[in-house]
Design a protein around this motif. Structure first.
Motif, PDB file in Angstrom:
ATOM      1  N   ILE A   1       0.878  -1.081  -0.142  1.00  0.00           N
ATOM      2  CA  ILE A   1       0.039  -0.118   0.089  1.00  0.00           C
ATOM      3  C   ILE A   1       0.929   1.441  -0.194  1.00  0.00           C
ATOM      4  N   ILE A   2       1.926   1.231   0.786  1.00  0.00           N
ATOM      5  CA  ILE A   2       2.640   2.453   1.064  1.00  0.00           C
ATOM      6  C   ILE A   2       3.526   2.575  -0.353  1.00  0.00           C
ATOM      7  N   LEU A   3       3.982   1.615  -0.997  1.00  0.00           N
ATOM      8  CA  LEU A   3       4.438   1.822  -2.435  1.00  0.00           C
ATOM      9  C   LEU A   3       3.707   2.179  -3.302  1.00  0.00           C
ATOM     10  N   GLY A   4       2.447   1.842  -3.245  1.00  0.00           N
ATOM     11  CA  GLY A   4       1.502   2.150  -4.333  1.00  0.00           C
ATOM     12  C   GLY A   4       1.160   3.757  -4.402  1.00  0.00           C
ATOM     13  N   SER A   5       0.920   4.175  -3.063  1.00  0.00           N
ATOM     14  CA  SER A   5       0.233   5.816  -2.965  1.00  0.00           C
ATOM     15  C   SER A   5       0.769   6.502  -1.897  1.00  0.00           C
ATOM     16  N   SER A   6       1.305   7.540  -2.157  1.00  0.00           N
ATOM     17  CA  SER A   6       1.657   8.414  -1.153  1.00  0.00           C
ATOM     18  C   SER A   6       0.646   9.016  -0.001  1.00  0.00           C
ATOM     19  N   ILE A   7      -0.565   9.116  -1.103  1.00  0.00           N
ATOM     20  CA  ILE A   7      -1.900   9.482  -0.048  1.00  0.00           C
ATOM     21  C   ILE A   7      -2.294   8.390   0.966  1.00  0.00           C
ATOM     22  N   ALA A   8      -2.108   7.154   0.361  1.00  0.00           N
ATOM     23  CA  ALA A   8      -2.297   6.124   1.438  1.00  0.00           C
ATOM     24  C   ALA A   8      -1.456   6.126   2.752  1.00  0.00           C
ATOM     25  N   PHE A   9      -0.274   6.456   2.290  1.00  0.00           N
ATOM     26  CA  PHE A   9       0.917   6.425   3.406  1.00  0.00           C
ATOM     27  C   PHE A   9       0.596   7.460   4.215  1.00  0.00           C
ATOM     28  N   ASN A  10      -0.013   8.558   3.764  1.00  0.00           N
ATOM     29  CA  ASN A  10      -0.086   9.805   4.669  1.00  0.00           C
ATOM     30  C   ASN A  10      -1.408   9.225   5.513  1.00  0.00           C
ATOM     31  N   ILE A  11      -2.524   8.915   5.021  1.00  0.00           N
ATOM     32  CA  ILE A  11      -3.443   8.290   5.697  1.00  0.00           C
ATOM     33  C   ILE A  11      -3.268   7.312   6.693  1.00  0.00           C
ATOM     34  N   ILE A  12      -2.725   6.325   6.505  1.00  0.00           N
ATOM     35  CA  ILE A  12      -1.961   5.385   7.438  1.00  0.00           C
ATOM     36  C   ILE A  12      -1.262   5.881   8.575  1.00  0.00           C
TER      37      ILE A  12
ATOM     38  N   PRO B   1      -6.963  17.700   6.096  1.00  0.00           N
ATOM     39  CA  PRO B   1      -6.027  17.366   5.139  1.00  0.00           C
ATOM     40  C   PRO B   1      -4.644  17.956   5.082  1.00  0.00           C
ATOM     41  N   ALA B   2      -3.619  17.340   4.444  1.00  0.00           N
ATOM     42  CA  ALA B   2      -2.275  17.813   4.364  1.00  0.00           C
ATOM     43  C   ALA B   2      -2.089  19.212   3.582  1.00  0.00           C
ATOM     44  N   VAL B   3      -2.866  19.708   2.744  1.00  0.00           N
ATOM     45  CA  VAL B   3      -2.782  20.815   2.011  1.00  0.00           C
ATOM     46  C   VAL B   3      -4.174  21.547   2.097  1.00  0.00           C
ATOM     47  N   PRO B   4      -3.947  22.970   1.810  1.00  0.00           N
ATOM     48  CA  PRO B   4      -5.361  23.579   1.791  1.00  0.00           C
ATOM     49  C   PRO B   4      -5.899  23.427   0.481  1.00  0.00           C
ATOM     50  N   ASN B   5      -7.311  23.511   0.611  1.00  0.00           N
ATOM     51  CA  ASN B   5      -8.076  23.212  -0.726  1.00  0.00           C
ATOM     52  C   ASN B   5      -7.827  22.060  -1.431  1.00  0.00           C
ATOM     53  N   PRO B   6      -7.863  20.899  -0.840  1.00  0.00           N
ATOM     54  CA  PRO B   6      -7.509  19.762  -1.482  1.00  0.00           C
ATOM     55  C   PRO B   6      -8.665  19.153  -2.452  1.00  0.00           C
ATOM     56  N   ALA B   7      -8.076  18.158  -3.525  1.00  0.00           N
ATOM     57  CA  ALA B   7      -8.840  17.705  -4.465  1.00  0.00           C
ATOM     58  C   ALA B   7      -9.362  16.589  -3.626  1.00  0.00           C
ATOM     59  N   ALA B   8     -10.365  15.626  -4.303  1.00  0.00           N
ATOM     60  CA  ALA B   8     -10.996  14.820  -3.663  1.00  0.00           C
ATOM     61  C   ALA B   8     -10.053  13.725  -3.167  1.00  0.00           C
ATOM     62  N   GLU B   9      -9.068  13.227  -4.145  1.00  0.00           N
ATOM     63  CA  GLU B   9      -8.357  12.215  -3.954  1.00  0.00           C
ATOM     64  C   GLU B   9      -7.208  12.637  -2.753  1.00  0.00           C
ATOM     65  N   ASN B  10      -7.183  13.885  -2.584  1.00  0.00           N
ATOM     66  CA  ASN B  10      -5.838  14.296  -1.341  1.00  0.00           C
ATOM     67  C   ASN B  10      -6.644  14.350  -0.201  1.00  0.00           C
ATOM     68  N   MET B  11      -7.778  14.224   0.251  1.00  0.00           N
ATOM     69  CA  MET B  11      -8.276  14.482   1.392  1.00  0.00           C
ATOM     70  C   MET B  11      -8.090  13.450   2.360  1.00  0.00           C
ATOM     71  N   ASN B  12      -8.112  13.856   3.693  1.00  0.00           N
ATOM     72  CA  ASN B  12      -7.377  13.022   4.714  1.00  0.00           C
ATOM     73  C   ASN B  12      -8.479  12.236   5.248  1.00  0.00           C
ATOM     74  N   ARG B  13      -8.823  10.835   4.941  1.00  0.00           N
ATOM     75  CA  ARG B  13      -9.833  10.193   5.491  1.00  0.00           C
ATOM     76  C   ARG B  13      -9.686   9.190   6.733  1.00  0.00           C
ATOM     77  N   SER B  14      -8.556   9.496   7.386  1.00  0.00           N
ATOM     78  CA  SER B  14      -8.182   9.069   8.679  1.00  0.00           C
ATOM     79  C   SER B  14      -9.275   9.075   9.847  1.00  0.00           C
ATOM     80  N   CYS B  15      -9.965  10.355   9.901  1.00  0.00           N
ATOM     81  CA  CYS B  15     -11.054  10.286  10.741  1.00  0.00           C
ATOM     82  C   CYS B  15     -12.031   9.157  10.429  1.00  0.00           C
ATOM     83  N   VAL B  16     -12.598   9.405   9.213  1.00  0.00           N
ATOM     84  CA  VAL B  16     -13.371   8.119   8.915  1.00  0.00           C
ATOM     85  C   VAL B  16     -13.082   6.880   9.088  1.00  0.00           C
ATOM     86  N   MET B  17     -11.749   6.372   8.882  1.00  0.00           N
ATOM     87  CA  MET B  17     -11.346   5.074   9.094  1.00  0.00           C
ATOM     88  C   MET B  17     -11.302   4.903  10.639  1.00  0.00           C
TER      89      MET B  17
END
Length: 151
Positions: A47-58, A120-136
């Motif tokens: 998962i970490i190798l596949g996506s930096s967004i997933a790494f940030n969420i984890i 999220p890590a950046v202001p005004n993120p796109a849908a794929e850059n949202m931080n979903r850790s709270c939901v998870m």
């Protein structure tokens, strides 16, 4: 990670705990826990190798879990300190009267930190850059509480 899986499995606190707690007589080690740990570690590595967004969420999810566990522990100590007739047991090192103040400041700081960890890590993120850790994290806590009530 092996002890983290084996101890709850031994106490029947995990799904598939009968399989996880089994110790083969020839080996005297919980080989199934080793296999499960290897599988989980490999899966997380992919998962970490596949996506930096997933790494940030984890990463955010792990830190959020640690912060929430600190919140629970400090809240329990503060409640014991305030509501027990004799307060806390005397320890070798104690904060005395400042302990209540330190606990309240720590609760405020960790509460604020737990809110910021869900941003999220950046202001005004796109849908794929949202931080979903709270939901998870909410889903994981709901699953754990449901499993606790059912089992």
């Amino acid at each position: 990670m092996i002890a983290v899986l084996f101890a709850p499995a031994r106490d029947a606190g995990l799904p598939f705990s009968a399989w996880l707690e089994y110790i083969q007589p020839n080996y005297d080690v919980p080989a199934n826990v080793h296999l499960a740990t290897l599988f989980i570690t490999t899966l997380l590595s992919l998962i970490i190798l596949g996506s930096s967004i997933a790494f940030n969420i984890i990463t955010s999810l792990g830190v959020l879990g640690i912060v929430i566990s600190y919140l629970i522990a400090i809240f329990c100590i503060l409640a014991k300190r305030l509501h027990a007739p004799h307060g806390l047991v005397r320890a070798r090192f104690g904060l005395g009267r400042a302990g209540i103040f330190v606990n309240v400041v720590a609760l405020c700081f960790l509460s604020l930190t737990s809110v910021f960890l869900c941003f999220p890590a950046v202001p005004n993120p796109a849908a794929e850059n949202m931080n979903r850790s709270c939901v998870m994290f909410s889903g994981l806590v709901s699953f754990a509480l449901g499993f606790y009530w059912v089992a």
